[in-house]
Design an enzyme around this catalytic site. Structure first.
Site, short mmCIF file in Angstrom:
data_model
loop_
_atom_site.label_atom_id
_atom_site.label_comp_id
_atom_site.label_asym_id
_atom_site.label_seq_id
_atom_site.Cartn_x
_atom_site.Cartn_y
_atom_site.Cartn_z
N CYS A 298 0.83 -1.20 0.00
CA CYS A 298 0.00 0.00 0.00
C CYS A 298 0.87 1.25 0.00
O CYS A 298 1.74 1.41 0.86
CB CYS A 298 -0.88 -0.03 1.24
SG CYS A 298 -1.91 1.41 1.35
N LYS B 89 1.42 -9.86 0.84
CA LYS B 89 1.10 -9.23 -0.44
C LYS B 89 2.11 -8.12 -0.67
O LYS B 89 2.29 -7.26 0.20
CB LYS B 89 -0.31 -8.65 -0.42
CG LYS B 89 -0.67 -7.90 -1.69
CD LYS B 89 -2.15 -7.67 -1.79
CE LYS B 89 -2.52 -6.97 -3.10
NZ LYS B 89 -2.74 -5.53 -2.90
N HIS C 148 1.54 -7.82 -6.51
CA HIS C 148 0.97 -6.77 -7.37
C HIS C 148 2.08 -6.41 -8.36
O HIS C 148 3.12 -5.87 -7.97
CB HIS C 148 0.54 -5.58 -6.52
CG HIS C 148 -0.14 -4.50 -7.31
ND1 HIS C 148 -0.67 -3.38 -6.71
CD2 HIS C 148 -0.38 -4.35 -8.64
CE1 HIS C 148 -1.20 -2.60 -7.64
NE2 HIS C 148 -1.03 -3.16 -8.82
N ASN D 285 -1.33 -10.27 -9.09
CA ASN D 285 -2.37 -9.26 -8.90
C ASN D 285 -2.03 -8.03 -9.75
O ASN D 285 -0.87 -7.75 -10.00
CB ASN D 285 -2.44 -8.87 -7.41
CG ASN D 285 -3.25 -7.59 -7.17
OD1 ASN D 285 -2.72 -6.58 -6.72
ND2 ASN D 285 -4.53 -7.63 -7.49
N GLY D 286 -3.09 -7.33 -10.17
CA GLY D 286 -2.91 -6.07 -10.90
C GLY D 286 -3.42 -6.16 -12.31
O GLY D 286 -2.90 -6.92 -13.12
N GLY D 287 -4.48 -5.41 -12.59
CA GLY D 287 -4.94 -5.27 -13.97
C GLY D 287 -5.72 -6.45 -14.53
O GLY D 287 -6.02 -6.46 -15.72
N GLY E 218 -8.87 -7.33 -7.86
CA GLY E 218 -9.34 -6.28 -6.97
C GLY E 218 -10.48 -5.48 -7.56
O GLY E 218 -11.66 -5.82 -7.40
N ARG E 219 -10.14 -4.45 -8.29
CA ARG E 219 -11.16 -3.49 -8.75
C ARG E 219 -12.23 -4.12 -9.62
O ARG E 219 -13.42 -3.82 -9.47
CB ARG E 219 -10.48 -2.34 -9.49
CG ARG E 219 -9.71 -1.42 -8.56
CD ARG E 219 -8.78 -0.51 -9.31
NE ARG E 219 -7.68 -1.24 -9.93
CZ ARG E 219 -6.64 -0.67 -10.51
NH1 ARG E 219 -6.57 0.65 -10.57
NH2 ARG E 219 -5.67 -1.40 -11.03
C1 LIG Z 1 -10.23 1.53 -3.09
C2 LIG Z 1 -9.04 0.62 -3.03
C3 LIG Z 1 -8.56 0.23 -1.80
C4 LIG Z 1 -7.46 -0.65 -1.71
N1 LIG Z 1 -7.07 -1.06 -0.48
C5 LIG Z 1 -6.10 -2.03 -0.40
C6 LIG Z 1 -5.78 -2.62 0.85
O1 LIG Z 1 -6.36 -2.30 1.89
N2 LIG Z 1 -4.81 -3.57 0.86
C7 LIG Z 1 -4.17 -3.99 -0.29
O2 LIG Z 1 -3.33 -4.88 -0.24
N3 LIG Z 1 -4.47 -3.45 -1.47
C8 LIG Z 1 -5.42 -2.49 -1.55
N4 LIG Z 1 -5.75 -1.97 -2.78
C9 LIG Z 1 -5.01 -2.43 -3.98
C10 LIG Z 1 -5.68 -3.65 -4.58
O3 LIG Z 1 -5.74 -4.71 -3.64
C11 LIG Z 1 -4.92 -4.16 -5.80
O4 LIG Z 1 -3.62 -4.53 -5.42
C12 LIG Z 1 -4.82 -3.11 -6.90
O5 LIG Z 1 -6.03 -2.43 -7.09
C13 LIG Z 1 -4.41 -3.79 -8.22
O6 LIG Z 1 -5.27 -4.88 -8.51
P1 LIG Z 1 -6.55 -4.73 -9.48
O7 LIG Z 1 -6.05 -4.16 -10.78
O8 LIG Z 1 -7.11 -6.12 -9.60
O9 LIG Z 1 -7.50 -3.79 -8.80
C14 LIG Z 1 -6.83 -1.12 -2.89
C15 LIG Z 1 -7.33 -0.72 -4.13
C16 LIG Z 1 -8.42 0.13 -4.21
C17 LIG Z 1 -8.96 0.54 -5.56
#
Ligand SMILES: Cc1cc2nc3c(=O)[nH]c(=O)nc-3n(C[C@H](O)[C@H](O)[C@H](O)COP(=O)(O)O)c2cc1C
Length: 315
Positions: A83, A122, A154, A194-196, A217-218
């Site tokens: 983070c 992570k 990530h 993870n990521g994208g 995630g998103r």
């Molecule tokens: C609103 C928001 C809050 C997030 N909070 C955390 C968190 O608490 N811990 C964490 O490891 N990653 C957090 N992330 C990152 C996501 O877990 C992830 O690593 C990142 O969005 C990339 O993955 P994605 O493209 O599948 O979203 C957060 C992302 C978003 C958008």
């Protein structure tokens, strides 16, 4: 994900997939040790399997928090080394810990010593001007030596100066080949990418390439049914999950209990806005829940009205 994967969100996602591993928002070890534990850690038994993600860099405090989390029934304790937010940097945890693998190893060892459930990490592929091809294998080796066997990576750097947390999820380029190379270099470790990742097909392709998991995630948040709806069948070879209408029906008693206990409709339905994403009526569903879900007296009739909108256009 902070502010997103609260207990209501996780309960919703669990209605969609029985098998996907769900994660809490990051909770700091200090909050767990000193704060309102029921509020921070309380969850519904239906959420399992569910991992508690901790943020921190103080081995003793993290160990106490991990033990408390395990006592609360979490199936896994995950340490956040990814983070990038300022607040988190100032506390010296999150992605900045990519620069301090020995400290992460100390934290992990302390957590493992007291936790009856698995401790995982992570991380990012690096931060700032680190060279990921060098620092990531060194990081994994050091932290694995402390006993961590499972990592979610990530696949982009975090730039700790100059980018907002949101930009840090979009601007640094993704390096999937590096994550795949880590699996080849450390075949005994369980490595998730993870990521994208925006579709289940993409996740399946990563598994076919040898990775052990794909963390979404998103996309899973914004389009929960589209992304998670076929996870049980496609990834786990299990029965197909319920369709989106059935998911709403499964949420109904949960929502009724929440309202009866004094909760607000929107606290749950805000996570349901994307349930019909891409389908006829999705816009009406979202609009009705957004506009009418906030009121003090908003209740199940609002859900019914939103559902009628989808059903009308789907017919
Ligand atoms: C609103 C928001 C809050 C997030 N909070 C955390 C968190 O608490 N811990 C964490 O490891 N990653 C957090 N992330 C990152 C996501 O877990 C992830 O690593 C990142 O969005 C990339 O993955 P994605 O493209 O599948 O979203 C957060 C992302 C978003 C958008």
């Amino acid at each position: 994900m902070m502010d997103w994967t609260d207990r209501h969100c996780r309960y919703l996602h669990r209605q969609i997939s029985r098998r996907a591993l769900l994660y809490t928002e990051m909770v700091t070890s200090a909050a767990v040790v000193h704060g309102d534990r029921d509020r921070l850690l309380g969850h519904d038994p239906a959420e399992h399997p569910v991992a508690l993600q901790l943020g921190g860099s103080e081995p003793d405090e993290l160990a106490r928090a991990a033990a408390i989390g395990a006592d609360f029934g979490y199936d896994e304790i995950n340490l956040n080394v990814g983070c990038p937010s300022d607040r988190v940097q100032s506390g010296c945890f999150g992605a900045v810990l990519m620069e301090r693998p020995a400290l992460v190893a100390d934290c992990a060892a302390a957590m493992i010593a007291v936790s009856p459930v698995e401790v995982t990490v992570k991380c990012r592929i690096g931060v700032d001007d680190q060279v990921p091809q060098e620092v990531l294998p060194a990081f994994l080796e050091t932290v694995a030596a402390a006993g961590v066997k499972r990592f979610a990576i990530h696949a982009r750097k975090a730039w700790l100066q100059g980018l907002s947390p949101k930009e840090n999820r979009e601007i640094p380029p993704l390096d999937y080949p590096l994550v795949l190379a880590m699996k080849r270099a450390f075949p005994h470790l369980h490595i998730s990418v993870n990521g994208g990742i925006t579709t289940l097909d993409q996740a399946r392709d990563f598994l076919a390439e040898g990775l052990d998991g794909a963390m979404i995630g998103r996309a899973a948040y914004h389009e929960p049914w589209n992304v998670l709806g076929r996870v049980d069948e496609v990834i786990f070879g299990d029965q197909t999950g319920p369709d989106a209408f059935e998911v709403v029906e499964r949420m109904r008693p949960y929502i009724a209990r929440h309202l009866a206990a004094g909760g607000r409709l929107h606290q749950i339905t805000r996570h349901m806005l994307g349930l019909f994403h891409g389908r006829a009526g999705a816009r009406g569903w979202r609009r009705i829940l957004s506009e009418r879900g906030h009121g003090d007296d908003a209740g199940l009739p609002v859900l019914d009205a939103a559902l009628a909108e989808v059903a009308r256009l789907a017919a």
